[in-house]
Design a protein around this motif. Structure first.
Motif, PDB file in Angstrom:
ATOM      1  N   GLY A 132       2.641   4.638   0.861  1.00 50.68           N
ATOM      2  CA  GLY A 132       2.968   5.169   2.185  1.00 50.68           C
ATOM      3  C   GLY A 132       2.970   6.680   2.244  1.00 50.68           C
ATOM      4  O   GLY A 132       3.180   7.261   3.308  1.00 50.68           O
ATOM      5  N   ASP A 133       2.763   7.317   1.076  1.00 48.90           N
ATOM      6  CA  ASP A 133       2.721   8.778   1.096  1.00 48.90           C
ATOM      7  C   ASP A 133       1.618   9.291   0.163  1.00 48.90           C
ATOM      8  O   ASP A 133       0.981   8.510  -0.554  1.00 48.90           O
ATOM      9  N   VAL A 134       1.405  10.579   0.218  1.00 50.68           N
ATOM     10  CA  VAL A 134       0.318  11.188  -0.545  1.00 50.68           C
ATOM     11  C   VAL A 134       0.522  10.976  -2.046  1.00 50.68           C
ATOM     12  O   VAL A 134      -0.420  10.669  -2.782  1.00 50.68           O
ATOM     13  N   ALA A 135       1.769  11.106  -2.505  1.00 49.53           N
ATOM     14  CA  ALA A 135       2.040  10.941  -3.942  1.00 49.53           C
ATOM     15  C   ALA A 135       1.660   9.540  -4.406  1.00 49.53           C
ATOM     16  O   ALA A 135       1.121   9.361  -5.510  1.00 49.53           O
ATOM     17  N   PRO A 183       0.835  -1.205   0.000  1.00 47.14           N
ATOM     18  CA  PRO A 183       0.000   0.000   0.000  1.00 47.14           C
ATOM     19  C   PRO A 183       0.868   1.254   0.000  1.00 47.14           C
ATOM     20  O   PRO A 183       1.914   1.281   0.660  1.00 47.14           O
ATOM     21  N   GLY A 188       1.826  17.643   1.435  1.00 41.15           N
ATOM     22  CA  GLY A 188       2.518  17.605   0.141  1.00 41.15           C
ATOM     23  C   GLY A 188       2.652  16.181  -0.351  1.00 41.15           C
ATOM     24  O   GLY A 188       2.224  15.236   0.321  1.00 41.15           O
ATOM     25  N   PRO A 189       3.245  16.001  -1.538  1.00 42.26           N
ATOM     26  CA  PRO A 189       3.386  14.650  -2.088  1.00 42.26           C
ATOM     27  C   PRO A 189       4.161  13.706  -1.170  1.00 42.26           C
ATOM     28  O   PRO A 189       3.885  12.509  -1.131  1.00 42.26           O
ATOM     29  N   ASP A 190       5.122  14.252  -0.429  1.00 39.97           N
ATOM     30  CA  ASP A 190       5.965  13.387   0.409  1.00 39.97           C
ATOM     31  C   ASP A 190       5.397  13.158   1.806  1.00 39.97           C
ATOM     32  O   ASP A 190       6.028  12.476   2.616  1.00 39.97           O
ATOM     33  N   THR A 191       4.255  13.722   2.115  1.00 42.97           N
ATOM     34  CA  THR A 191       3.698  13.552   3.454  1.00 42.97           C
ATOM     35  C   THR A 191       3.351  12.076   3.698  1.00 42.97           C
ATOM     36  O   THR A 191       2.564  11.495   2.943  1.00 42.97           O
ATOM     37  N   PRO A 192       3.919  11.472   4.735  1.00 41.99           N
ATOM     38  CA  PRO A 192       3.600  10.060   4.999  1.00 41.99           C
ATOM     39  C   PRO A 192       2.171   9.917   5.512  1.00 41.99           C
ATOM     40  O   PRO A 192       1.746  10.655   6.395  1.00 41.99           O
ATOM     41  N   VAL A 193       1.452   8.966   4.931  1.00 39.26           N
ATOM     42  CA  VAL A 193       0.051   8.751   5.315  1.00 39.26           C
ATOM     43  C   VAL A 193      -0.272   7.262   5.350  1.00 39.26           C
ATOM     44  O   VAL A 193       0.467   6.443   4.804  1.00 39.26           O
ATOM     45  N   LEU A 203      -8.254  12.685  -0.058  1.00 42.26           N
ATOM     46  CA  LEU A 203      -7.482  13.068  -1.244  1.00 42.26           C
ATOM     47  C   LEU A 203      -8.317  12.751  -2.485  1.00 42.26           C
ATOM     48  O   LEU A 203      -8.792  11.619  -2.624  1.00 42.26           O
ATOM     49  N   LEU A 251      -4.912   6.689  -7.391  1.00 44.71           N
ATOM     50  CA  LEU A 251      -6.248   7.185  -7.740  1.00 44.71           C
ATOM     51  C   LEU A 251      -6.328   7.648  -9.189  1.00 44.71           C
ATOM     52  O   LEU A 251      -7.416   7.759  -9.741  1.00 44.71           O
ATOM     53  N   ARG A 258     -11.810  10.576  -8.004  1.00 47.77           N
ATOM     54  CA  ARG A 258     -11.800   9.490  -7.021  1.00 47.77           C
ATOM     55  C   ARG A 258     -11.239  10.013  -5.712  1.00 47.77           C
ATOM     56  O   ARG A 258     -10.325  10.831  -5.719  1.00 47.77           O
ATOM     57  N   VAL A 282      -8.346  12.747  -6.655  1.00 47.53           N
ATOM     58  CA  VAL A 282      -7.636  12.863  -7.935  1.00 47.53           C
ATOM     59  C   VAL A 282      -8.532  12.249  -9.008  1.00 47.53           C
ATOM     60  O   VAL A 282      -9.029  11.136  -8.837  1.00 47.53           O
ATOM     61  N   TRP A 335      -0.656   7.540  -3.139  1.00 47.26           N
ATOM     62  CA  TRP A 335      -2.118   7.418  -3.206  1.00 47.26           C
ATOM     63  C   TRP A 335      -2.661   8.208  -4.388  1.00 47.26           C
ATOM     64  O   TRP A 335      -3.605   7.773  -5.057  1.00 47.26           O
ATOM     65  N   ALA A 336      -2.070   9.371  -4.644  1.00 47.99           N
ATOM     66  CA  ALA A 336      -2.529  10.183  -5.773  1.00 47.99           C
ATOM     67  C   ALA A 336      -2.322   9.406  -7.076  1.00 47.99           C
ATOM     68  O   ALA A 336      -3.187   9.400  -7.958  1.00 47.99           O
ATOM     69  N   LEU A 367      -7.454   9.495   4.140  1.00 49.18           N
ATOM     70  CA  LEU A 367      -6.103   9.241   4.623  1.00 49.18           C
ATOM     71  C   LEU A 367      -5.856   9.940   5.955  1.00 49.18           C
ATOM     72  O   LEU A 367      -6.595  10.850   6.336  1.00 49.18           O
TER      73      LEU A 367
END
Lengths: 183, 122
Positions: A113-116, A111, B102-107, B74, A122, B79, B76, A118-119, B83
């Motif tokens: 681990g960061d926003v990029a 899965p 941001g893109p690198d934010t761990p989630v 989120l 999607l 969809r 995009v 998941w983006a 998070l």
């Protein structure tokens, strides 16, 4: 495997809501684009065709971006001829692959681990028009567990029709050599 | 009168505020909220386009300086996924802090965390 698919379906399952935050995923049909790609894959070994049930997954890219890794639809294993552990048919009997976002295997294995991440997961949505798919990898598995990964890197142009939610990439016939599938 | 003015100035100076910022190109963030201790601070307007910053949100003195997480959706290409940040965010006491997603934010995804190993196992 079923549990994994069920979970992915839950994560990416479509529902509409504009209320409070939820733990699930929401998709808005009003802005829905093409998110499912279809292809059939006939692997030709000499004059024979690889029987269904031996392709474990295929990995696709679309327009230079990863589209994911997808298993073919399950079928009854068949095969008229046995050659080096592979089941083969005289007549083409292609694998059917439905590359829909909710079927993607990679996301369950790792899965994001960061926003990029998941983006990117999607962003499985294409506008109508011309696109270019790349069949990056085909992973085969013999009945004895032997695994072979082919990297055809086959480029396949296709057109997504306006108003559709899926697009046919094509009916792909891929010649493979004996040396590629025997160790 | 002077003590009143001084007290007012002192109270103003001790305000802890926070903002959310969306630094994810091509993505929209919805329903942002900062969860710290037992409190939840929600962004007004519910939606931040890429590059937008929310209005200022006041943090109560008890939550200032405490670590919390940000929950958001989120979006995009139409969809959405819900998070939660896995690293701590802190609203610095007596200051205005901007929480940037941001893109690198761990989630992580709540469903993923709740189901872990059993479902990932073959």
């Amino acid at each position: 495997m079923l549990k994994r698919l069920a979970l992915i379906a839950l994560i990416l399952g479509c529902d509409v809501s504009d209320g409070a935050p939820t733990a699930g995923t929401i998709s808005d049909p009003a802005v829905r684009k093409i998110d499912t790609l279809l292809l059939t894959l006939d692997l030709r070994l000499d004059a024979l065709s690889l029987a269904p049930g031996q392709v474990e997954w295929v990995e696709l890219e679309v327009d230079g971006r990863p589209w994911g890794r997808y298993a073919p639809d399950a079928v009854e294993p068949g095969g008229e001829v046995d050659q080096d552990g592979w089941r083969l048919n005289h007549r083409p009997d292609p694998e059917v692959i439905v590359a829909a976002a909710e079927r993607e295997m990679q996301r369950a294995d790792a899965p994001p681990g960061d926003v990029a991440g998941w983006a990117s997961a999607l962003a499985h949505a294409l506008d109508a028009g011309d696109h270019l798919a790349r069949l990056r990898t085909v992973r085969l598995k013999r009945d004895d567990g032997e695994v072979v990964e082919l990297e055809p890197n086959l480029l396949i142009p296709f057109t997504a029709q306006p108003g559709a939610s899926s697009a046919l990439i094509g009916e792909i016939e891929l010649p493979i050599s004996k040396s590629e599938v025997t160790q | 009168m002077k003590p009143f003015i001084l007290l007012t100035l002192l109270l103003c100076a001790c305000q802890t505020d926070m903002k959310f910022e969306n630094a994810v190109p091509g993505a929209t963030l919805h329903n942002l909220r900062f969860e710290v201790r037992d409190s939840s601070y929600v962004a007004q307007g519910q939606r931040l386009l890429a590059g937008q910053t929310s209005q200022k949100i006041s943090i109560s003195p008890g939550d200032a300086g405490a670590s919390g997480t940000i929950h958001f959706e989120l979006e995009v290409d139409g969809r959405r996924v819900a998070l939660r940040t896995t690293e701590a965010f802190v609203a610095v006491e007596d200051e205005e802090t901007t929480f940037t997603i941001g893109p690198d934010t761990p989630v992580d995804h709540l469903l993923v965390e709740d189901t872990t190993m059993a479902l990932w196992a073959e």
